[in-house]
Design a protein around this motif. Structure first.
Motif, PDB file in Angstrom:
ATOM      1  N   VAL A 212      24.785  77.936  10.501  1.00  0.00           N
ATOM      2  CA  VAL A 212      24.738  77.960  11.969  1.00  0.00           C
ATOM      3  C   VAL A 212      23.338  77.648  12.493  1.00  0.00           C
ATOM      4  CG1 VAL A 212      25.117  79.370  14.026  1.00  0.00           C
ATOM      5  CG2 VAL A 212      26.679  79.575  12.077  1.00  0.00           C
ATOM      6  N   LEU A 213      22.343  78.391  12.041  1.00  0.00           N
ATOM      7  CA  LEU A 213      20.986  78.191  12.549  1.00  0.00           C
ATOM      8  C   LEU A 213      20.470  76.768  12.298  1.00  0.00           C
ATOM      9  CD1 LEU A 213      18.408  79.175  13.896  1.00  0.00           C
ATOM     10  CD2 LEU A 213      17.740  80.197  11.709  1.00  0.00           C
ATOM     11  N   PRO A 214      20.548  76.248  11.073  1.00  0.00           N
ATOM     12  CA  PRO A 214      20.042  74.881  10.869  1.00  0.00           C
ATOM     13  C   PRO A 214      20.785  73.825  11.690  1.00  0.00           C
ATOM     14  CG  PRO A 214      20.322  75.981   8.757  1.00  0.00           C
ATOM     15  CD  PRO A 214      20.952  76.859   9.799  1.00  0.00           C
ATOM     16  N   ALA A 215      22.072  74.021  11.889  1.00  0.00           N
ATOM     17  CA  ALA A 215      22.862  73.019  12.602  1.00  0.00           C
ATOM     18  C   ALA A 215      22.659  73.063  14.110  1.00  0.00           C
ATOM     19  CB  ALA A 215      24.344  73.186  12.274  1.00  0.00           C
ATOM     20  N   LEU A 216      22.387  74.249  14.654  1.00  0.00           N
ATOM     21  CA  LEU A 216      22.408  74.384  16.113  1.00  0.00           C
ATOM     22  C   LEU A 216      21.090  74.811  16.750  1.00  0.00           C
ATOM     23  CD1 LEU A 216      25.931  76.004  16.509  1.00  0.00           C
ATOM     24  CD2 LEU A 216      25.277  73.595  16.657  1.00  0.00           C
ATOM     25  N   ARG A 217      20.057  75.014  15.964  1.00  0.00           N
ATOM     26  CA  ARG A 217      18.794  75.456  16.567  1.00  0.00           C
ATOM     27  C   ARG A 217      18.221  74.430  17.542  1.00  0.00           C
ATOM     28  NH1 ARG A 217      15.555  75.315  10.957  1.00  0.00           N
ATOM     29  NH2 ARG A 217      15.786  73.084  10.595  1.00  0.00           N
ATOM     30  N   PHE A 218      18.560  73.164  17.352  1.00  0.00           N
ATOM     31  CA  PHE A 218      18.080  72.124  18.271  1.00  0.00           C
ATOM     32  C   PHE A 218      18.455  72.440  19.713  1.00  0.00           C
ATOM     33  CE2 PHE A 218      22.453  70.908  17.918  1.00  0.00           C
ATOM     34  CZ  PHE A 218      22.746  70.309  19.134  1.00  0.00           C
ATOM     35  N   ASN A 219      19.550  73.146  19.893  1.00  0.00           N
ATOM     36  CA  ASN A 219      20.069  73.425  21.222  1.00  0.00           C
ATOM     37  C   ASN A 219      19.115  74.291  22.057  1.00  0.00           C
ATOM     38  OD1 ASN A 219      22.358  72.953  22.979  1.00  0.00           O
ATOM     39  ND2 ASN A 219      22.742  75.142  22.838  1.00  0.00           N
ATOM     40  N   MET A 220      18.234  75.013  21.406  1.00  0.00           N
ATOM     41  CA  MET A 220      17.275  75.856  22.122  1.00  0.00           C
ATOM     42  C   MET A 220      16.131  75.033  22.714  1.00  0.00           C
ATOM     43  SD  MET A 220      18.268  79.004  22.013  1.00  0.00           S
ATOM     44  CE  MET A 220      16.820  80.018  22.232  1.00  0.00           C
ATOM     45  N   PHE A 221      15.988  73.783  22.271  1.00  0.00           N
ATOM     46  CA  PHE A 221      14.832  72.989  22.673  1.00  0.00           C
ATOM     47  C   PHE A 221      15.173  71.798  23.560  1.00  0.00           C
ATOM     48  CE2 PHE A 221      13.920  74.887  18.503  1.00  0.00           C
ATOM     49  CZ  PHE A 221      12.898  75.731  18.901  1.00  0.00           C
ATOM     50  N   ILE A 222      16.441  71.655  23.903  1.00  0.00           N
ATOM     51  CA  ILE A 222      16.861  70.522  24.720  1.00  0.00           C
ATOM     52  C   ILE A 222      16.456  70.750  26.174  1.00  0.00           C
ATOM     53  CG2 ILE A 222      18.864  69.300  25.661  1.00  0.00           C
ATOM     54  CD1 ILE A 222      20.296  69.778  23.059  1.00  0.00           C
TER      55      ILE A 222
ATOM     56  N   ALA B 274      25.833  68.326   7.390  1.00  0.00           N
ATOM     57  CA  ALA B 274      24.639  67.482   7.307  1.00  0.00           C
ATOM     58  C   ALA B 274      23.338  68.292   7.307  1.00  0.00           C
ATOM     59  CB  ALA B 274      24.627  66.492   8.469  1.00  0.00           C
ATOM     60  N   HIS B 275      23.365  69.498   7.866  1.00  0.00           N
ATOM     61  CA  HIS B 275      22.124  70.250   8.056  1.00  0.00           C
ATOM     62  C   HIS B 275      22.069  71.581   7.324  1.00  0.00           C
ATOM     63  CE1 HIS B 275      20.425  67.558  11.091  1.00  0.00           C
ATOM     64  NE2 HIS B 275      21.681  67.364  11.464  1.00  0.00           N
ATOM     65  N   HIS B 276      23.083  71.919   6.531  1.00  0.00           N
ATOM     66  CA  HIS B 276      23.073  73.228   5.865  1.00  0.00           C
ATOM     67  C   HIS B 276      21.843  73.359   4.967  1.00  0.00           C
ATOM     68  CE1 HIS B 276      24.013  72.196   1.678  1.00  0.00           C
ATOM     69  NE2 HIS B 276      24.718  71.194   2.186  1.00  0.00           N
ATOM     70  N   ARG B 277      21.491  74.607   4.669  1.00  0.00           N
ATOM     71  CA  ARG B 277      20.288  74.867   3.870  1.00  0.00           C
ATOM     72  C   ARG B 277      20.606  75.710   2.646  1.00  0.00           C
ATOM     73  NH1 ARG B 277      15.527  73.361   5.397  1.00  0.00           N
ATOM     74  NH2 ARG B 277      14.528  75.031   4.245  1.00  0.00           N
ATOM     75  N   PHE B 278      21.819  75.695   2.162  1.00  0.00           N
ATOM     76  CA  PHE B 278      22.129  76.443   0.950  1.00  0.00           C
ATOM     77  C   PHE B 278      21.274  75.923  -0.184  1.00  0.00           C
ATOM     78  CE2 PHE B 278      25.973  77.537   3.301  1.00  0.00           C
ATOM     79  CZ  PHE B 278      25.977  78.908   3.081  1.00  0.00           C
ATOM     80  N   GLY B 279      20.708  76.837  -0.953  1.00  0.00           N
ATOM     81  CA  GLY B 279      19.831  76.459  -2.050  1.00  0.00           C
ATOM     82  C   GLY B 279      18.397  76.226  -1.619  1.00  0.00           C
TER      83      GLY B 279
ATOM     84  N   ARG C 293      15.075  77.589   1.267  1.00  0.00           N
ATOM     85  CA  ARG C 293      14.579  78.744   2.028  1.00  0.00           C
ATOM     86  C   ARG C 293      15.213  78.771   3.412  1.00  0.00           C
ATOM     87  NH1 ARG C 293       8.446  78.956   2.477  1.00  0.00           N
ATOM     88  NH2 ARG C 293       9.052  80.884   3.451  1.00  0.00           N
ATOM     89  N   LYS C 294      15.275  79.971   3.992  1.00  0.00           N
ATOM     90  CA  LYS C 294      15.754  80.087   5.361  1.00  0.00           C
ATOM     91  C   LYS C 294      14.871  79.233   6.262  1.00  0.00           C
ATOM     92  CE  LYS C 294      17.395  84.874   5.282  1.00  0.00           C
ATOM     93  NZ  LYS C 294      17.143  86.219   5.828  1.00  0.00           N
ATOM     94  N   PRO C 295      15.464  78.608   7.267  1.00  0.00           N
ATOM     95  CA  PRO C 295      14.636  77.823   8.190  1.00  0.00           C
ATOM     96  C   PRO C 295      13.631  78.731   8.903  1.00  0.00           C
ATOM     97  CG  PRO C 295      16.936  77.896   8.915  1.00  0.00           C
ATOM     98  CD  PRO C 295      16.860  78.619   7.628  1.00  0.00           C
ATOM     99  N   TRP C 296      12.426  78.251   9.124  1.00  0.00           N
ATOM    100  CA  TRP C 296      11.422  79.075   9.780  1.00  0.00           C
ATOM    101  C   TRP C 296      11.504  78.991  11.294  1.00  0.00           C
ATOM    102  CZ3 TRP C 296       7.798  76.774  12.871  1.00  0.00           C
ATOM    103  CH2 TRP C 296       7.618  75.417  12.702  1.00  0.00           C
ATOM    104  N   ILE C 297      12.007  77.888  11.821  1.00  0.00           N
ATOM    105  CA  ILE C 297      12.128  77.758  13.269  1.00  0.00           C
ATOM    106  C   ILE C 297      13.263  78.661  13.749  1.00  0.00           C
ATOM    107  CG2 ILE C 297      12.690  76.196  15.183  1.00  0.00           C
ATOM    108  CD1 ILE C 297      11.399  73.961  13.553  1.00  0.00           C
ATOM    109  N   LEU C 298      12.942  79.586  14.602  1.00  0.00           N
ATOM    110  CA  LEU C 298      13.865  80.565  15.187  1.00  0.00           C
ATOM    111  C   LEU C 298      14.337  81.620  14.192  1.00  0.00           C
ATOM    112  CD1 LEU C 298      16.004  78.310  17.547  1.00  0.00           C
ATOM    113  CD2 LEU C 298      14.120  79.819  18.171  1.00  0.00           C
ATOM    114  N   ARG C 299      13.732  81.714  13.024  1.00  0.00           N
ATOM    115  CA  ARG C 299      14.167  82.711  12.034  1.00  0.00           C
ATOM    116  C   ARG C 299      13.993  84.128  12.568  1.00  0.00           C
ATOM    117  NH1 ARG C 299      11.576  82.784   6.137  1.00  0.00           N
ATOM    118  NH2 ARG C 299      10.427  81.245   7.292  1.00  0.00           N
ATOM    119  N   ARG C 300      12.840  84.428  13.133  1.00  0.00           N
ATOM    120  CA  ARG C 300      12.571  85.782  13.647  1.00  0.00           C
ATOM    121  C   ARG C 300      13.531  86.118  14.792  1.00  0.00           C
ATOM    122  NH1 ARG C 300       8.857  90.165  13.045  1.00  0.00           N
ATOM    123  NH2 ARG C 300       9.373  91.469  14.810  1.00  0.00           N
TER     124      ARG C 300
END
Length: 99
Positions: A34-44, A64-69, A71-78
């Motif tokens: 969810v986060l890797p695929a949709l974080r762009f939406n916070m910056f539009i 296309a954007h999953h991050r399995f395997g 590290r957790k994405p750092w943008i918006l992680r907190r």
């Protein structure tokens, strides 16, 4: 965005609690799909998508954007972790009360 995400905690927790996924799987889905695929939406600008996404588009985006395997994405992680902490607790309470 001017929507208070905390107002959706109960709805989100209920849907997650009803799912077949355990709590660790739900967290992995959130941070790795969810986060890797949709974080762009916070910056539009001027305004992000509020009405939801088409399912076919969303599936393709997640794949296309999953991050399995990785590290957790750092943008918006907190930001995401702070919300997840509360939602996770609600999911566990709902499941415990359903027993």
């Amino acid at each position: 965005m001017d929507t208070d995400v905390t107002l959706s905690y109960d709805f989100i927790a209920q849907r997650c609690a009803e799912s077949k996924y355990n709590i660790d799987e739900l967290e992995n889905i959130l941070f790795n799909e969810v986060l890797p695929a949709l974080r762009f939406n916070m910056f539009i600008l001027p305004a992000p998508e509020w009405a939801g996404f088409q399912l076919d588009w969303l599936v393709k985006r997640v794949l296309a954007h999953h991050r399995f395997g990785k590290r957790k994405p750092w943008i918006l992680r907190r930001y995401t972790q702070d919300h997840w902490t509360h939602i996770r607790q609600k999911i566990q309470e709902i499941r415990q009360n359903a027993k």
